[in-house]
Design a protein around this motif. Structure first.
Motif, PDB file in Angstrom:
ATOM      1  N   MET A   1      14.181  10.906 -27.703  1.00  0.00           N
ATOM      2  CA  MET A   1      15.253  11.204 -26.745  1.00  0.00           C
ATOM      3  C   MET A   1      16.410  11.770 -27.560  1.00  0.00           C
ATOM      4  O   MET A   1      17.066  11.024 -28.305  1.00  0.00           O
ATOM      5  CB  MET A   1      15.656   9.884 -26.060  1.00  0.00           C
TER       6      MET A   1
ATOM      7  N   ALA B   1      15.592  15.537 -23.280  1.00  0.00           N
ATOM      8  CA  ALA B   1      17.043  15.438 -23.156  1.00  0.00           C
ATOM      9  C   ALA B   1      17.801  16.223 -24.215  1.00  0.00           C
ATOM     10  O   ALA B   1      18.866  15.804 -24.674  1.00  0.00           O
ATOM     11  CB  ALA B   1      17.469  13.966 -23.165  1.00  0.00           C
ATOM     12  N   GLY B   2      17.263  17.369 -24.610  1.00  0.00           N
ATOM     13  CA  GLY B   2      17.980  18.211 -25.562  1.00  0.00           C
ATOM     14  C   GLY B   2      17.080  19.230 -26.233  1.00  0.00           C
ATOM     15  O   GLY B   2      15.900  19.347 -25.901  1.00  0.00           O
TER      16      GLY B   2
ATOM     17  N   VAL C   1       9.981  18.551 -23.641  1.00  0.00           N
ATOM     18  CA  VAL C   1      10.124  18.487 -22.185  1.00  0.00           C
ATOM     19  C   VAL C   1      11.277  19.405 -21.813  1.00  0.00           C
ATOM     20  O   VAL C   1      12.350  19.327 -22.423  1.00  0.00           O
ATOM     21  CB  VAL C   1      10.442  17.049 -21.704  1.00  0.00           C
TER      22      VAL C   1
ATOM     23  N   LEU D   1      14.808  27.357 -21.146  1.00  0.00           N
ATOM     24  CA  LEU D   1      14.543  26.424 -22.249  1.00  0.00           C
ATOM     25  C   LEU D   1      13.082  26.491 -22.680  1.00  0.00           C
ATOM     26  O   LEU D   1      12.777  26.380 -23.862  1.00  0.00           O
ATOM     27  CB  LEU D   1      14.919  24.999 -21.838  1.00  0.00           C
TER      28      LEU D   1
ATOM     29  N   GLU E   1       9.169  19.593 -16.512  1.00  0.00           N
ATOM     30  CA  GLU E   1       9.451  18.383 -15.724  1.00  0.00           C
ATOM     31  C   GLU E   1      10.360  18.691 -14.541  1.00  0.00           C
ATOM     32  O   GLU E   1      11.501  19.135 -14.718  1.00  0.00           O
ATOM     33  CB  GLU E   1      10.094  17.318 -16.615  1.00  0.00           C
TER      34      GLU E   1
ATOM     35  N   GLY F   1      14.416   9.012 -14.406  1.00  0.00           N
ATOM     36  CA  GLY F   1      15.234   9.144 -15.606  1.00  0.00           C
ATOM     37  C   GLY F   1      16.060  10.413 -15.598  1.00  0.00           C
ATOM     38  O   GLY F   1      16.432  10.929 -14.546  1.00  0.00           O
ATOM     39  N   HIS F   2      16.323  10.915 -16.799  1.00  0.00           N
ATOM     40  CA  HIS F   2      17.166  12.100 -17.003  1.00  0.00           C
ATOM     41  C   HIS F   2      16.413  13.319 -16.471  1.00  0.00           C
ATOM     42  O   HIS F   2      15.295  13.577 -16.896  1.00  0.00           O
ATOM     43  CB  HIS F   2      17.436  12.221 -18.498  1.00  0.00           C
TER      44      HIS F   2
HETATM   45  O1  TUI Z   1      14.494  12.817 -21.126  1.00  0.00           O
HETATM   46  C1  TUI Z   1      13.970  12.670 -20.050  1.00  0.00           C
HETATM   47  N1  TUI Z   1      14.089  11.551 -19.321  1.00  0.00           N
HETATM   48  C2  TUI Z   1      14.843  10.456 -19.683  1.00  0.00           C
HETATM   49  S1  TUI Z   1      15.705  10.232 -21.105  1.00  0.00           S
HETATM   50  C3  TUI Z   1      16.225   8.743 -20.621  1.00  0.00           C
HETATM   51  S2  TUI Z   1      17.263   7.729 -21.564  1.00  0.00           S
HETATM   52  C4  TUI Z   1      18.818   8.203 -21.136  1.00  0.00           C
HETATM   53  N2  TUI Z   1      19.768   7.355 -21.426  1.00  0.00           N
HETATM   54  C5  TUI Z   1      21.035   7.640 -21.125  1.00  0.00           C
HETATM   55  C6  TUI Z   1      21.376   8.820 -20.519  1.00  0.00           C
HETATM   56  C7  TUI Z   1      20.412   9.701 -20.198  1.00  0.00           C
HETATM   57  C8  TUI Z   1      19.111   9.394 -20.501  1.00  0.00           C
HETATM   58  C9  TUI Z   1      15.707   8.451 -19.405  1.00  0.00           C
HETATM   59  N3  TUI Z   1      14.943   9.410 -18.919  1.00  0.00           N
HETATM   60  N4  TUI Z   1      13.197  13.665 -19.531  1.00  0.00           N
HETATM   61  C10 TUI Z   1      13.005  14.890 -20.195  1.00  0.00           C
HETATM   62  C11 TUI Z   1      14.071  15.839 -19.893  1.00  0.00           C
HETATM   63  N5  TUI Z   1      14.593  16.643 -20.767  1.00  0.00           N
HETATM   64  N6  TUI Z   1      14.662  16.030 -18.715  1.00  0.00           N
HETATM   65  C12 TUI Z   1      15.602  16.999 -18.876  1.00  0.00           C
HETATM   66  C13 TUI Z   1      15.529  17.389 -20.191  1.00  0.00           C
HETATM   67  C14 TUI Z   1      16.288  18.364 -20.920  1.00  0.00           C
HETATM   68  C15 TUI Z   1      17.606  18.642 -20.603  1.00  0.00           C
HETATM   69  C16 TUI Z   1      18.327  19.560 -21.354  1.00  0.00           C
HETATM   70  C17 TUI Z   1      15.685  19.049 -21.976  1.00  0.00           C
HETATM   71  C18 TUI Z   1      16.376  19.963 -22.701  1.00  0.00           C
HETATM   72  C19 TUI Z   1      17.698  20.212 -22.393  1.00  0.00           C
HETATM   73  O2  TUI Z   1      18.324  21.099 -23.176  1.00  0.00           O
HETATM   74  C20 TUI Z   1      19.700  21.285 -23.055  1.00  0.00           C
HETATM   75  C21 TUI Z   1      20.189  21.734 -24.386  1.00  0.00           C
HETATM   76  O3  TUI Z   1      20.587  20.875 -25.174  1.00  0.00           O
HETATM   77  O4  TUI Z   1      20.096  22.944 -24.638  1.00  0.00           O
END
Ligand code: TUI
Length: 313
Positions: free
Chosen positions: A71, A96-97, A116, A122, A137, A143-144
């Protein structure tokens, strides 16, 4: 059922178990890997010693391939990324990044990196950075989350990249697998249904919340903070939403109000104050089953549907 993922990853079924923070540990991941799917340990927001312990554990529980989910918003992302490299984990899923800065460190020893993503842009960026495959996703996931639904996102990502795509968000049975394959995906990632796996060590109240949830019982929160999160409605979520819509509450206060809620849910089973992350498909998850039964049932159903699909022609 065979796609490009079976042979390239050494798995029997093209199914990933979602890396759920505070939930996907070695016990759950080993059960999924031993059943022929890809078990994934989630590093979540934990320091790297937790991940190291779980990696060592899973190595003693299965000879099958497994992955680690990092994450990237975690304050420990850097040290966790290093542990993954030190342990030469072969399959690295990120969420998440943007994992670009770690890519070299992982691909150097031969890891396959599978980010993901919630958007086509992206997906393209990760492909250029050297991803082996992409998990697209949809916002139905728990989740996020991003904005776009699985139905709209998966075919657009499939058209935009020339690497395998795994569909995630809203998939919990064989119909979901069949649909994902029809959209062009080579596999699926399943989170919510594994919350009800026997081998899932989450608090029993968490399982209870998922088993009892109906279609409309999850909601997305935290959009104002720039990282929307889908969770099952309860008193914490309702209070969070009312603060989110209240302009007199600052973003800092809102962030603070959300802290520690995942532990309250997953570890303490606090049904009122915890944040119970789950996808919209929770309404379909109605009983606890061993991971192997979940996987076999899902693929049996997918096979049946797909072999009967000629009736539409
Ligand atoms: O990551 C997830 N699901 C999650 S992470 C999580 S733990 C959490 N704790 C506190 C706050 C937020 C989350 C619980 N569930 N899914 C994969 C996912 N990745 N969803 C969205 C993204 C994503 C978003 C932005 C991937 C890349 C991204 O890039 C932006 C950038 O940095 O350029």
């Amino acid at each position: 059922m065979k796609t490009i993922l079976n042979d390239t990853l050494g798995i029997k079924f093209p199914l990933f178990q979602g890396g759920m923070a505070r939930i996907s540990d070695a016990a759950l991941a080993a059960a999924v890997s031993n059943a022929g799917g890809l078990g994934i340990i989630a590093a979540g927001n934990s320091p790297s010693d937790f991940l190291l312990r779980e990696i060592k554990k899973i190595k003693s529980m299965t000879n099958k391939p497994f992955g680690v989910n990092i994450m990237l918003m975690s304050p420990f992302a850097e040290e966790v990324a290093q542990v993954v490299a030190d342990e030469e984990v072969k399959i690295v899923v990120t969420g998440a990044g943007n994992p670009a800065k770690y890519m070299k460190m992982w691909t150097e020893y031969g890891a396959k990196v599978i980010p993901v993503v919630p958007s086509v842009a992206l997906a393209k960026m990760m492909t250029r950075a050297g991803a082996f495959a992409i998990i697209a996703e949809g916002g139905e996931a728990g989740g996020h989350i991003g904005d776009i639904t699985t139905m709209a996102l998966v075919p657009q990502v499939c058209d935009a990249v020339n690497i395998p795509v795994i569909a995630a968000g809203g998939i919990a049975d064989g119909r979901g697998i069949a649909a994902a394959l029809m959209l062009g995906a080579s596999g699926v990632q399943v989170g919510t249904r594994f919350l009800a796996a026997k081998e899932c060590g989450v608090h029993e109240n968490y399982k209870g919340m998922v088993l009892k949830a109906k279609d409309i019982d999850t909601v997305s929160t935290g959009k104002r903070l720039g990282h929307p999160v889908r969770a099952i409605k309860n008193s914490f979520v309702r209070e969070f939403l009312s603060k989110e819509y209240d302009s007199s509450v600052s973003n800092e206060e809102l962030e603070k109000f959300g802290e520690g809620r995942l532990k309250l849910a997953a570890v303490d089973g606090d049904t009122k104050e915890g944040c119970f992350l789950a996808g919209q498909i929770a309404g379909l998850v109605n009983r606890e089953q061993p991971a192997c039964e979940i996987i076999e049932e899902m693929f049996e159903q997918a096979k049946e549907i797909l072999s009967g699909a000629g009736k539409f022609l």
